[in-house]
Design a protein around this motif. Structure first.
Motif, PDB file in Angstrom:
ATOM      1  N   ASN A  44       0.827  -1.199   0.000  1.00  0.00           N
ATOM      2  CA  ASN A  44       0.000   0.000   0.000  1.00  0.00           C
ATOM      3  C   ASN A  44       0.864   1.253   0.000  1.00  0.00           C
ATOM      4  N   GLU A  45       0.416   2.262  -0.754  1.00  0.00           N
ATOM      5  CA  GLU A  45       1.083   3.557  -0.768  1.00  0.00           C
ATOM      6  C   GLU A  45       0.344   4.574   0.095  1.00  0.00           C
ATOM      7  N   PHE A  46      -0.975   4.590  -0.037  1.00  0.00           N
ATOM      8  CA  PHE A  46      -1.807   5.494   0.762  1.00  0.00           C
ATOM      9  C   PHE A  46      -3.038   4.740   1.238  1.00  0.00           C
ATOM     10  N   ILE A  47      -3.498   5.059   2.455  1.00  0.00           N
ATOM     11  CA  ILE A  47      -4.759   4.522   2.955  1.00  0.00           C
ATOM     12  C   ILE A  47      -5.634   5.675   3.415  1.00  0.00           C
ATOM     13  N   GLY A  79      -2.186   1.044  -3.885  1.00  0.00           N
ATOM     14  CA  GLY A  79      -0.849   0.506  -3.748  1.00  0.00           C
ATOM     15  C   GLY A  79      -0.392  -0.130  -5.038  1.00  0.00           C
ATOM     16  N   ARG A  80       0.757  -0.787  -4.980  1.00  0.00           N
ATOM     17  CA  ARG A  80       1.326  -1.431  -6.168  1.00  0.00           C
ATOM     18  C   ARG A  80       1.542  -2.911  -5.917  1.00  0.00           C
ATOM     19  N   ARG A 102      -3.518  -1.099   6.887  1.00  0.00           N
ATOM     20  CA  ARG A 102      -2.386  -2.025   6.906  1.00  0.00           C
ATOM     21  C   ARG A 102      -1.378  -1.582   5.843  1.00  0.00           C
ATOM     22  N   ASP A 103      -0.159  -2.092   5.942  1.00  0.00           N
ATOM     23  CA  ASP A 103       0.849  -1.706   4.957  1.00  0.00           C
ATOM     24  C   ASP A 103       0.901  -2.649   3.764  1.00  0.00           C
ATOM     25  N   VAL A 104       0.559  -3.906   3.961  1.00  0.00           N
ATOM     26  CA  VAL A 104       0.584  -4.875   2.874  1.00  0.00           C
ATOM     27  C   VAL A 104      -0.762  -5.583   2.806  1.00  0.00           C
ATOM     28  N   ALA A 105      -1.317  -5.656   1.606  1.00  0.00           N
ATOM     29  CA  ALA A 105      -2.608  -6.310   1.377  1.00  0.00           C
ATOM     30  C   ALA A 105      -2.391  -7.529   0.486  1.00  0.00           C
ATOM     31  N   ARG A 336       0.175   8.157   4.505  1.00  0.00           N
ATOM     32  CA  ARG A 336       1.200   7.670   3.573  1.00  0.00           C
ATOM     33  C   ARG A 336       1.895   6.493   4.259  1.00  0.00           C
ATOM     34  N   VAL A 337       1.709   5.313   3.735  1.00  0.00           N
ATOM     35  CA  VAL A 337       2.080   4.100   4.442  1.00  0.00           C
ATOM     36  C   VAL A 337       3.565   4.013   4.738  1.00  0.00           C
TER      37      VAL A 337
END
Length: 341
Positions: A44-47, A79-80, A102-105, A336-337
């Motif tokens: 994730n880049e932004f939440i 995110g990417r 979360r930071d990773v999905a 900004r993650v």
């Protein structure tokens, strides 16, 4: 980029009473399993953090299910793809999805939507001007309230992400006059200097109904409600015959422990022939193609301006949400993650 095998996440630990505190949530690290067929892993880049999340912390039926205890909360995110077993979403693809907080999905590719890059604009635009925020403003103003050229439009909570978008869309669509309320003098100044509102007032500086009358002596035709309470009552007083309101939010009562009394002047709906209609975006997704067609070039050209209040670090997400609920944001509140990396 080396694929990550764990995810730092915010879980709901218990149901809040009144204003939520840090005791109600927990920040944990969860190990992720290897990808299954057609799954992707996304950094994730932004939440996004939003006011409606307060309702999801309660165990009550609503248009979206409540958060589950001891499970990751969800929210809009971009995110990417960093690892993929899907032919449709290769590594490096920008995606939008609903695994925020979360930071990773990770999950089946069907849960992630590929997005095109907007030149010169951060990926966060898909959470603000070109995201649910912008679409909420567009649908509420044009579909729900049916704004027509020449209408006088009043927006409460106008310096927020949705409110500032409503005001600009109204102006771009030919409204006669746009009026907004905000909670600080600085935000009031921003409404007229940056977002193109014709008039604005600080709702904390006096009686809302009086200030609205001074700003719109000839009445209003459309009201976009983000606040409820005294703002809704003031709008009903100010409405011209046939006025329409899009009821989007009621942030003034989200943390109340008991039901707030409704407007005292509801009988005016009858005498003035008013329409008050609530809405949630999931029921209006069929308007998304038209929304993107109109708004993407306006955003890319800079004709439509937007602001984001960005808090760095996924570990600061709950604090960012609390700050949003206190009104400490201008425009869209985002996290900004990788800001704490």
């Amino acid at each position: 980029m080396t694929p990550l095998a764990s995810s730092r996440q915010w879980h709901l630990a218990k149901r809040p009473t009144g204003t939520p505190t840090t005791d109600d949530v927990r920040f944990v690290t969860v190990e992720l399993p290897p990808l299954a067929e057609n799954e992707v892993r996304v950094q994730n880049e932004f939440i996004s953090v939003d006011p409606y999340m307060r309702g999801r912390m309660n165990d009550v039926k609503s248009y979206v299910p409540p958060y589950q205890l001891d499970r990751a909360m969800d929210a809009d995110a971009v995110g990417r793809v960093i690892e993929s077993r899907s032919p449709d979403l290769p590594v490096g693809q920008l995606v939008q999805h609903f695994q925020g907080w979360r930071d990773v999905a990770q999950g089946d590719a069907s849960r992630f939507t590929a997005r095109d890059e907007v030149p010169g604009v951060a990926s966060s635009v898909y959470l603000s001007a070109l995201g649910l925020t912008g679409m909420t403003a567009w649908v509420g103003l044009l579909v729900i309230a049916g704004m027509k050229p020449g209408d006088t439009v009043f927006v409460s909570g106008a310096a927020g992400a949705v409110g500032s978008a409503v005001g600009q869309i109204a102006r771009l669509r030919g409204s006669g006059r746009v009026i907004g309320s905000a909670g600080t003098d600085e935000k009031v100044a921003l409404l007229t200097s940056r977002y193109g509102f014709d008039a604005a007032f600080n709702y904390k500086s006096g009686k809302v109904s009086r200030m609205l009358h001074e700003a719109a002596p000839d009445g209003i035709d459309v009201y976009f409600d983000n606040v409820g309470g005294d703002h809704l009552e003031a709008a009903i007083f100010a409405f011209n015959d046939g006025g329409r309101a899009a009821i989007c939010g009621a942030i003034s009562s989200y943390n109340s422990e008991r039901a707030e009394p409704g407007p005292r002047n509801l009988a005016m709906l009858i005498s003035k022939g008013l329409t008050l209609k609530g809405f949630t975006i999931p029921s209006y997704q069929h308007h998304a193609p038209e929304f993107f067609r109109e708004m993407t070039p306006l955003v890319a050209s800079g004709e439509f301006v937007f602001d984001e209040t960005v808090i760095d670090g996924v570990d600061q997400a709950f604090d960012a949400w609390l700050r949003l609920m206190r009104g400490e944001n201008t425009g869209k509140m985002l996290v900004r993650v990788d800001g704490d990396a």
